[in-house]
Write a protein that holds these residues in place. Structure first.
Motif, PDB file in Angstrom:
ATOM      1  N   ASN A  20      56.619  19.280  40.434  1.00 34.43           N
ATOM      2  CA  ASN A  20      55.928  18.116  40.994  1.00 34.43           C
ATOM      3  C   ASN A  20      55.956  16.935  40.035  1.00 34.43           C
ATOM      4  O   ASN A  20      56.104  15.786  40.465  1.00 34.43           O
ATOM      5  N   ASP A  24      57.517  13.307  40.808  1.00 28.28           N
ATOM      6  CA  ASP A  24      56.717  12.095  40.610  1.00 28.28           C
ATOM      7  C   ASP A  24      57.410  11.122  39.669  1.00 28.28           C
ATOM      8  O   ASP A  24      57.327   9.902  39.851  1.00 28.28           O
ATOM      9  N   ASN A  28      58.205   7.361  40.721  1.00 27.07           N
ATOM     10  CA  ASN A  28      57.663   6.252  39.935  1.00 27.07           C
ATOM     11  C   ASN A  28      58.769   5.349  39.404  1.00 27.07           C
ATOM     12  O   ASN A  28      58.624   4.126  39.405  1.00 27.07           O
ATOM     13  N   ASN A  69      52.176  10.647  32.849  1.00 27.03           N
ATOM     14  CA  ASN A  69      52.838  11.798  33.464  1.00 27.03           C
ATOM     15  C   ASN A  69      53.907  12.378  32.546  1.00 27.03           C
ATOM     16  O   ASN A  69      54.129  13.581  32.536  1.00 27.03           O
TER      17      ASN A  69
END
Length: 86
Positions: A20, A24, A28, A69
């Motif tokens: 995940n 992401d 992004n 992240n």
């Protein structure tokens, strides 16, 4: 998610979390690229205005999320390496 909570995750959950995070990261990066393109186009076409700077601020906020992240992804990878998962 805090790094100390990573130890509480099961192996499957940890691998899913890494997947995940990578998804992401791609999303992004795409959003940042599009918003920067919009800022450049808007600046060339209409000059600098409120919406030009508003879009630029949105890109900066997304970039901050992107950075956090990335740090979390490194922590997840360390945990996966410590468990000898692949």
């Amino acid at each position: 998610m805090k790094p100390e909570n990573l130890t509480a995750l099961s192996n499957e959950e940890l691998l899913k979390k890494l997947k995940n995070l990578k998804t992401d990261k791609l999303i992004n990066a795409t959003i940042i690229g599009v918003t920067i393109g919009i800022v450049v186009y808007s600046a060339v076409k209409n000059g600098f205005g409120f919406f030009t700077f508003f879009t630029l601020v949105a890109a900066i906020l997304i970039a901050r999320s992107f950075a956090s992240n990335t740090i979390l992804e490194k922590e997840v990878q360390k945990e996966i390496a410590s468990r000898n998962l692949q």
